[in-house]
Enzyme design. Structure first.
Site, PDB file in Angstrom:
ATOM      1  CD  GLU A 171     -67.777  37.144  80.703  1.00 57.57           C
ATOM      2  OE1 GLU A 171     -66.885  37.390  79.837  1.00 57.57           O
ATOM      3  OE2 GLU A 171     -68.416  38.037  81.636  1.00 57.57           O
TER       4      GLU A 171
ATOM      5  CG  HIS B  68     -64.417  40.245  76.019  1.00 56.19           C
ATOM      6  ND1 HIS B  68     -63.903  39.298  76.917  1.00 56.19           N
ATOM      7  CD2 HIS B  68     -65.077  40.986  76.654  1.00 56.19           C
ATOM      8  CE1 HIS B  68     -64.757  39.267  78.068  1.00 56.19           C
ATOM      9  NE2 HIS B  68     -65.445  40.444  77.604  1.00 56.19           N
TER      10      HIS B  68
ATOM     11  CG  HIS C 247     -69.472  38.483  77.291  1.00 57.98           C
ATOM     12  ND1 HIS C 247     -70.473  39.175  77.694  1.00 57.98           N
ATOM     13  CD2 HIS C 247     -68.249  38.904  77.402  1.00 57.98           C
ATOM     14  CE1 HIS C 247     -69.900  39.788  78.703  1.00 57.98           C
ATOM     15  NE2 HIS C 247     -68.701  39.874  78.427  1.00 57.98           N
TER      16      HIS C 247
END
Length: 391
Positions: free
Chosen positions: A355, A147, A218
């Site tokens: 996601e 991420h 997210h």
């Protein structure tokens, strides 16, 4: 007629009626009775007014004519709350998050509601090669990069370019070398709450050097209301014939495996927890579902990705995206360590994520859709979370 109106919804309400009298799947926590009719409300805006790294933060509320409300903070571009009417007309906050900025600052790497970048999901061994040069990234998830690194887009204060009653436009400039990525990347994200009860997230990015980009949101969802029991009895349908199996560190093997005959077959509406305890090595690796699904449909077109129904609330969420994949995550690493809105806890599997994304570890998999962005090109994508008034 809009693109969304041409897409029909599967009859999930029928499946919902069939399971309401059933108990939770073996080994799963049961949900509390649906006897709390208190109308949800948004966090106080004052709790988000502060200065982080010399930049002002705030909470921005979007509204539509149908009474829905969304609250977004420019710290991490996070969706903090989303109020949706349930089957009884009560407003339910379906997004897990915190009541204050300070809680987000001290909440660890939960990524609640965050805009994720420069690369959402995992990159193996914290490195990738592009045009013959190797770039080193942080390894913040075991041996892998996750991420965007230790201080990715989720921990940055975004600039507010424009706001209206129903939309918010955010901008962030990721400088060359930030978290190891090449090129100055300019990112613009627009949140729009439409009168059709659809929250649209539009993404746009450009670079001055070749780089890789994979942006997503997210948000953690519980359609019975955040903090209101597990999501294992929610009903899920994913429009995907294949998924990308992973190794023990959750990096894709490179295969595109057919879901037929596996616990990953959600092509028909299925209770999320029904097969979660199956003796499947992939489920053991993820401690539940934490996998990328290869979406059916034309590449780059806005397509139906998934539909989820809250088993207690009756709330239906449809997901549409231009992305080729969606990561389905069942909150397997949530452990009740954090106090979320309303003094509740983020207990194990009390939320799910969908996601929308390019595939994890694409820089190491030439057969996956590319995530390379070059100067002169523009990265554009969008994802829509729609809550139909009548399922």
């Amino acid at each position: 007629m809009t693109a969304l109106s041409t897409l029909s919804c599967l009859p999930i309400a029928i499946c919902l009626a069939m399971i309401t009298a059933c108990s939770s799947p073996a080994g799963q926590n049961s949900n509390p009775p649906a006897d709390d009719t208190t109308m949800a409300s948004l966090p106080e805006a004052a709790a988000f007014r502060d200065t982080v790294a010399g930049k002002e933060t705030g909470l921005f509320v979007l509204k539509n004519a149908a009474g829905m409300e969304a609250a977004v903070t420019n710290y991490g571009g996070r969706l903090v709350s989303l109020l949706v009417p349930d089957k009884a007309g009560n407003m339910v906050d379906v997004v897990v998050g915190y009541d204050s900025l300070q809680s987000y600052l001290g909440g660890g790497d939960s990524y609640f509601g965050a805009l994720v970048g420069r690369y959402g999901n995992r990159i193996a061994h914290g490195q990738f090669s592009l045009d013959g040069k190797t770039y080193r990234l942080a390894t913040n998830n075991g041996p892998n990069h996750l991420h965007g690194g230790k201080k990715g887009f989720s921990k940055q204060v975004w600039d507010v370019l424009e706001r209206t009653d129903s939309s918010l436009t955010l901008h962030y400039r990721s400088k060359n070398g930030e978290e190891g990525y090449p090129g100055n990347l300019d990112v613009k994200v627009v949140y729009t709450l439409g009168d059709d009860n659809a929250l649209k997230i539009g993404y746009e990015a450009s670079t001055d050097q070749p780089t890789i980009v994979n942006l997503t949101n997210h948000s953690y969802f519980n359609l019975n209301g955040q903090g209101n029991g597990t999501i294992t009895n929610h009903i899920l349908q994913i429009n995907a014939d294949r998924y990308t199996p992973v190794d023990s560190t959750l990096i894709p093997t490179g295969q595109l495996q057919n879901v037929t005959g596996t616990p990953f077959d959600f092509r028909k509406p299925t209770v999320i927890g029904a097969r979660m305890n199956a003796p499947d090595q992939q489920l053991k690796y993820g401690k539940g579902y934490d996998h990328n699904f290869v979406l059916n449909g034309e590449p780059g077109a806005l397509k139906h990705a998934a539909t989820v129904t809250g088993d207690l609330s009756g709330i239906v969420m449809e997901v549409y995206t231009r992305e080729p994949g969606v990561q389905f995550y069942t909150g397997n690493f949530m452990g009740g360590a954090h106090t979320i809105k309303g003094g509740k806890k983020d207990g194990h599997q009390t939320a799910f994520c969908l996601e929308t994304q390019h595939f994890p570890d694409s820089p190491h998999q030439p057969s996956f859709p590319t995530t390379v962005l070059r100067p002169g090109d523009t990265y554009r994508t969008e994802t829509v979370f729609r809550f139909p008034a009548e399922p």
